[in-house]
Design a protein around this motif. Structure first.
Motif, PDB file in Angstrom:
ATOM      1  N   UNK A   1      71.447  49.358  16.346  1.00 22.62           N
ATOM      2  CA  UNK A   1      71.827  50.365  17.338  1.00 22.62           C
ATOM      3  C   UNK A   1      71.900  49.755  18.735  1.00 22.62           C
ATOM      4  N   UNK A   2      73.007  50.001  19.403  1.00 22.46           N
ATOM      5  CA  UNK A   2      73.115  49.561  20.797  1.00 22.46           C
ATOM      6  C   UNK A   2      72.313  50.512  21.670  1.00 22.46           C
ATOM      7  N   UNK A   3      71.339  49.948  22.338  1.00 22.81           N
ATOM      8  CA  UNK A   3      70.439  50.742  23.178  1.00 22.81           C
ATOM      9  C   UNK A   3      70.933  50.792  24.623  1.00 22.81           C
ATOM     10  N   UNK A   4      71.290  49.636  25.148  1.00 20.22           N
ATOM     11  CA  UNK A   4      71.861  49.530  26.495  1.00 20.22           C
ATOM     12  C   UNK A   4      73.082  48.615  26.420  1.00 20.22           C
ATOM     13  N   UNK A   5      74.185  48.971  27.084  1.00 18.29           N
ATOM     14  CA  UNK A   5      74.394  50.219  27.818  1.00 18.29           C
ATOM     15  C   UNK A   5      74.438  51.430  26.889  1.00 18.29           C
ATOM     16  N   UNK A   6      74.032  52.555  27.423  1.00 22.05           N
ATOM     17  CA  UNK A   6      73.955  53.782  26.656  1.00 22.05           C
ATOM     18  C   UNK A   6      75.358  54.345  26.452  1.00 22.05           C
TER      19      UNK A   6
ATOM     20  N   UNK B   1      61.597  57.480  19.361  1.00 19.61           N
ATOM     21  CA  UNK B   1      62.010  57.945  18.037  1.00 19.61           C
ATOM     22  C   UNK B   1      62.248  56.772  17.091  1.00 19.61           C
ATOM     23  N   UNK B   2      62.850  55.702  17.602  1.00 18.31           N
ATOM     24  CA  UNK B   2      63.103  54.521  16.773  1.00 18.31           C
ATOM     25  C   UNK B   2      61.786  53.949  16.239  1.00 18.31           C
ATOM     26  N   UNK B   3      60.771  53.872  17.100  1.00 18.66           N
ATOM     27  CA  UNK B   3      59.470  53.357  16.665  1.00 18.66           C
ATOM     28  C   UNK B   3      58.853  54.285  15.620  1.00 18.66           C
ATOM     29  N   UNK B   4      58.965  55.594  15.833  1.00 16.12           N
ATOM     30  CA  UNK B   4      58.433  56.549  14.857  1.00 16.12           C
ATOM     31  C   UNK B   4      59.181  56.450  13.528  1.00 16.12           C
ATOM     32  N   UNK B   5      60.495  56.263  13.586  1.00 17.00           N
ATOM     33  CA  UNK B   5      61.284  56.092  12.358  1.00 17.00           C
ATOM     34  C   UNK B   5      60.798  54.856  11.601  1.00 17.00           C
ATOM     35  N   UNK B   6      60.554  53.784  12.347  1.00 21.11           N
ATOM     36  CA  UNK B   6      60.097  52.541  11.721  1.00 21.11           C
ATOM     37  C   UNK B   6      58.716  52.707  11.096  1.00 21.11           C
ATOM     38  N   UNK B   7      57.819  53.400  11.797  1.00 19.36           N
ATOM     39  CA  UNK B   7      56.466  53.604  11.259  1.00 19.36           C
ATOM     40  C   UNK B   7      56.495  54.450   9.991  1.00 19.36           C
ATOM     41  N   UNK B   8      57.296  55.507  10.005  1.00 21.71           N
ATOM     42  CA  UNK B   8      57.409  56.346   8.809  1.00 21.71           C
ATOM     43  C   UNK B   8      58.005  55.552   7.650  1.00 21.71           C
ATOM     44  N   UNK B   9      59.004  54.729   7.952  1.00 26.83           N
ATOM     45  CA  UNK B   9      59.616  53.893   6.917  1.00 26.83           C
ATOM     46  C   UNK B   9      58.608  52.906   6.350  1.00 26.83           C
ATOM     47  N   UNK B  10      57.775  52.354   7.230  1.00 26.14           N
ATOM     48  CA  UNK B  10      56.744  51.400   6.777  1.00 26.14           C
ATOM     49  C   UNK B  10      55.779  52.068   5.800  1.00 26.14           C
ATOM     50  N   UNK B  11      55.282  53.250   6.159  1.00 23.00           N
ATOM     51  CA  UNK B  11      54.330  53.938   5.283  1.00 23.00           C
ATOM     52  C   UNK B  11      54.990  54.333   3.966  1.00 23.00           C
ATOM     53  N   UNK B  12      56.236  54.776   4.038  1.00 17.41           N
ATOM     54  CA  UNK B  12      56.955  55.123   2.821  1.00 17.41           C
ATOM     55  C   UNK B  12      57.174  53.906   1.929  1.00 17.41           C
TER      56      UNK B  12
END
Length: 293
Positions: free
Chosen positions: A190-195, A233-244
């Motif tokens: 995902x391109x973060x910057x530039x938005x 949100x990206x970090x939360x997505x990654x953490x949920x993916x890790x636990x899954x």
């Protein structure tokens, strides 16, 4: 065939391993539930905020530059790879590393060879994997995964925005696992910057509103909030993916241990039966020898 003692020792060892993997599976399942709740809360907020920015952007002259939406003045591209500090989660970490390698050997190959690409790492496991592949980690953010709060993640977002605004960075690219379900994680680039703000088809609806001070000023104040929320949100997505991924991996490991225990138990029974048969044969042979004497 292995003797009975060796087989018993191995059975006990596998049973101990099964207890560990089963416990890790339950821990990951509990953490996954919390991570899923966090995602379900932030996704609607991010989506609504993006929708507001889209509508406002459609109401202004598209030639008007808005902060963080135009290409940076710098020469450096930062690739921020987000994974985990711990292992035992299947292909969760290696998939991110492979995607970064694909970027560095494909789209960013020329810039990478010129030294214009920096690699940021969030996760001890992928740092090790990068090192084994001779990819240098220029920035390390492992501590953010231990207690991923909005305050800490937004702090990193502010640092990235400042570097971009001051002309040190040309663009920032995020590579991470998006949570689909407990068994499926999709690697995202995902391109973060530039938005990038996509145009909205509902611009006419804004004609009924009076915007103060003006759409450009409002967008300028909203985009930094959007970037902070996006990174969180990206970090939360990654953490949920890790636990899954870990829960699924430990579930498979537990099942494999159970299968191995059944096979070992069968081998143990066969060896025991063979030992008993041999003893009977020896006793019978001894008895016959005594009769013959």
């Amino acid at each position: 065939m292995a003797n009975l003692k060796d087989i018993r020792t191995r059975i006990n060892s596998v049973k101990t391993t099964r207890q560990v993997t089963s416990a890790m599976k339950m821990v990951s399942a509990a953490r996954l539930k919390k991570a899923q709740d966090d995602i379900s809360h932030i996704r609607p907020f991010t989506s609504r905020l993006a929708s507001i920015i889209q509508d406002l952007t459609s109401a202004i002259d598209e030639k008007i530059p808005v902060s963080y939406t135009v290409s940076g003045k710098g020469k450096l591209t930062l690739v921020l790879a987000i994974a985990s500090n711990r292992g035992l989660c299947g292909g969760f970490n290696i998939n991110v590393v492979k995607e970064v390698q694909s970027l560095l050997s494909g789209k960013l190959r020329d810039e990478y060879r010129k030294g214009n690409v920096l690699v940021g790492v969030m996760g001890k496991q992928i740092e090790k994997l990068f090192k084994s592949r001779d990819i240098k980690a220029d920035f390390i953010y492992h501590e953010l995964l231990f207690s991923a709060s909005y305050e800490s993640i937004s702090g990193l977002a502010n640092e990235l925005m400042l570097e971009f605004k001051e002309g040190n960075l040309k663009e920032v690219i995020l590579v991470y696992n998006e949570f689909v379900n407990a068994a499926v994680q999709a690697v995202q680039v995902q391109q973060y910057l530039p938005f990038a703000v996509p145009k909205s088809d509902t611009a006419d609806e804004l004609l009924d509103y009076i915007l103060e001070p003006d759409p450009v000023s409002i967008i300028d104040s909203l985009i930094p909030k959007m970037l902070q929320t996006m990174l969180y949100q990206v970090v939360l997505e990654s953490l949920a993916s890790e636990h899954g991924a870990r829960m699924t991996s430990m579930h498979k490991a537990t099942d494999n241990a159970s299968d191995l225990i059944r096979d070992l138990q069968l081998s143990y029974n066969k060896a025991r039966q063979t030992a008993i048969t041999n003893q009977i044969v020896e006793i019978t042979g001894g008895a016959e020898a005594l009769k013959g004497g």
